[in-house]
Design an enzyme around this catalytic site. Structure first.
Site, PDB file in Angstrom:
ATOM      1  N   ASP A   1       1.097  -1.502  -0.275  1.00  0.00           N
ATOM      2  CA  ASP A   1       0.039   0.236   0.076  1.00  0.00           C
ATOM      3  C   ASP A   1       0.721   1.313  -0.182  1.00  0.00           C
ATOM      4  OD1 ASP A   1      -1.461   2.158   0.575  1.00  0.00           O
ATOM      5  OD2 ASP A   1      -2.121   0.800   2.968  1.00  0.00           O
TER       6      ASP A   1
ATOM      7  N   GLN B   1       0.243   6.890   1.084  1.00  0.00           N
ATOM      8  CA  GLN B   1       1.330   7.497   2.286  1.00  0.00           C
ATOM      9  C   GLN B   1       2.911   7.997   2.129  1.00  0.00           C
ATOM     10  OE1 GLN B   1      -0.308   9.293   3.723  1.00  0.00           O
ATOM     11  NE2 GLN B   1      -2.197   7.983   4.183  1.00  0.00           N
TER      12      GLN B   1
END
Lengths: 408, 149
Positions: free
Chosen positions: A198, A201
């Site tokens: 992921d 960020q």
């Protein structure tokens, strides 16, 4: 070096006010501001070559095709990926869902295991819950250190011959620690499992090279990196993309089909992009990436690191502030004002023109881990300044009087 | 309570009800109607309970996690409606909503709840200041519905 005068010109919103104070935007982990150049690229598409992509028989349709294709190329180069490994999606959540349903659901069996951590965002937890339920397989949590960090050693200790997928964030959205994906990917591959990263960020904030990391999948969203909302990317190694089943079917993803139901799919990435795509989004995201490239990802990371250091050193001088991630590398600062409920404090910051986020940041499991129901998160980007931090620190000092926000 | 109530007093009212909320409890009796008000966008997660007998609010209480504004406003609400008729309770809620929306309202009915008169200045707090009230409104509707059955 980052030229702030130029930024004020590039981002008109930076000149705005909120609650009669200079606008200080410290919620960049949620979404980022957009420079005019991104909006111009989108406007240019709609004003000058507004046509659908694929098989255009006229000039402006051809131009739309070329621009859409170029956008994919710009993104591929940005990640050091191949162009046919870049699939456009609606964002990180959609990317991870596509991997969960298109890969995990097809390839995992009941005695397999998926590893995640307690620090993952809901978008990297719930898709795995859903498919694990259908498969009947197990989800396990890789233990975090006392500080809340994910280490390669901890990953190794959690791996076994049943582990098929390790799904983790490169930077977690609440604690903001950097995760050593490269070392972890090696461990995961030694066990013949795949690593799903992921990047929501991380990709906006520092150089991410998928070949160097050797990750199998990487997902991120355009809007957190100066691009528009509703566009994101699923990167996957080409071989894996070929093996995967597309979540959606429709126009633009099949080569041919007949009435007996025999369908020949196009190759990746097209087989994942059914229906008219978010063309403005792809073009806008590419413009955003070119803008970030001009500033330089290394400069962006350096600026955020320095700014965070300054913010932490100032925060530590205050005895009414609890910091939860003092040693984190990213621009994410998670904290509370002593004896003030997070949301009450956030409203106080609002009254001073400062945007911070209170809440559980979609990482509900982590809050059990931290032992607090709610925190406040301030998250930086390259357009934040020392002046922003000073305004923030000043508000922190007075946040005990949070009801001022109500009466002044 | 006069509208000239000063900010210092309002602040005191809110803090008192936050630090020492009234009627913050989960009833043991199963006669109560219950609703969970779980905000999608913030941390507030409270249950509101209502006991109606002969068209009178016999008891009203709440429990759960909430910020200062949601806790204090719900606490004050329970004080206001206990002992009132269903119609009076509706009227109080209606006037409170009018105040929150900066419309004309009857301040006599709201008593301490007038401390939330500035809510509209911080638009993000409207949800906090009304979460318990919206829950009670639904429970009152429910109590009427049951009677008609």
């Amino acid at each position: 070096m980052i030229n702030y005068e130029k930024l004020l010109h590039d981002f008109p919103i930076l000149n705005n006010k909120m609650q009669n104070h200079r606008l200080v935007y410290l919620d960049n982990a949620a979404t980022s501001f957009k420079p005019t150049i991104v909006l111009d690229a989108i406007k240019d598409y709609y004003e000058n070559y507004c046509a659908n992509t694929h098989r255009g028989d006229y000039d402006i349709a051809h131009k739309a095709d070329v621009k859409y294709d170029e956008s994919r190329e710009i993104i591929a180069k940005f990640l050091n990926a191949n162009k046919n490994e870049i699939v456009f999606t609606a964002g990180t959540s959609m990317s991870i869902n596509m991997i969960a349903y298109g890969y995990a659901l097809q390839n995992l069996k009941a005695d397999d295991e998926i590893l995640i951590t307690e620090a993952e965002h809901a978008s990297n937890v719930l898709p795995w819950f859903s498919v694990a339920k259908e498969i009947g397989c197990t989800i396990k949590y890789i233990p975090l250190t006392k500080e809340g960090r994910l280490t390669p050693e901890n990953v190794k200790s959690a791996m076994n011959s049943h582990t098929k997928i390790v799904a983790i964030a490169q930077v977690t959205n609440v604690l903001g620690y950097y995760v050593d994906i490269k070392t972890i990917a090696k461990i995961v591959h030694e066990f013949n499992a795949i690593i799903v990263v992921d990047g929501a960020q991380s990709v906006p904030h520092f150089k991410v090279d998928v070949k160097d990391l050797d990750c199998d999948f990487l997902s991120f969203s355009g809007h957190k990196m100066c691009g528009p909302t509703g566009i994101g990317v699923m990167y996957g190694k080409y071989q894996l993309l070929k093996e995967m089943i597309p979540l959606m079917s429709g126009g633009g993803m099949n080569a041919r089909f007949n009435t007996c139901g025999e369908v020949t799919l196009l190759l990746p990435p097209q087989k994942f992009e059914a229906g008219t795509q978010n063309i403005e989004g792809a073009i806008g995201l590419a413009a955003a990436i070119q803008y970030l490239n001009e500033i330089g990802m290394d400069n962006i990371e350096k600026h955020e690191t320095e700014l965070r250091k300054y913010a932490i050193s100032e925060l530590k001088k205050l005895d009414n502030i609890i910091i939860y991630n003092e040693t984190a590398e990213s621009g994410i600062i998670t904290f509370n004002v002593k004896n003030v409920f997070a949301q009450d404090a956030a409203t106080y910051f609002n009254s001073k023109g400062i945007c911070v986020r209170s809440g559980q940041h979609c990482a509900k499991i982590l809050m059990d881990f931290l032992g607090t129901v709610a925190t406040i998160r301030a998250s930086l980007y390259f357009y934040n300044t020392r002046e922003d931090i000073d305004a923030f620190i000043d508000a922190c000092k007075k946040a005990g009087d949070f009801l001022d926000a109500y009466f002044n | 309570m006069p509208i000239s109530i000063n900010p210092m007093m309002m602040r005191q009212i809110i803090m008192d009800h936050y630090e020492h909320p009234h009627n913050k409890r989960t009833p043991t009796s199963d006669k109560y109607l219950k609703i969970n008000m779980n905000s999608e966008s913030c941390i507030d997660n409270i249950d509101v309970f209502l006991l109606v007998e002969n068209d009178i609010v016999k008891d009203c209480c709440f429990d759960g996690i909430g910020c200062t504004i949601s806790t204090a406003s719900t606490s004050i609400m329970t004080d206001l409606v206990i002992g009132k008729s269903i119609q009076e309770a509706y009227k109080i809620i209606e006037n409170y909503r009018k105040m929150i929306n900066e419309e004309e309202f009857d301040e006599e009915l709201l008593d301490e709840a007038i401390a939330f008169i500035n809510t509209s200045k911080q638009a993000s707090r409207i949800k906090c200041a009304t979460i318990g009230w919206n829950g009670l409104n639904e429970l009152l509707d429910e109590s009427k519905g049951e009677k008609h059955e």
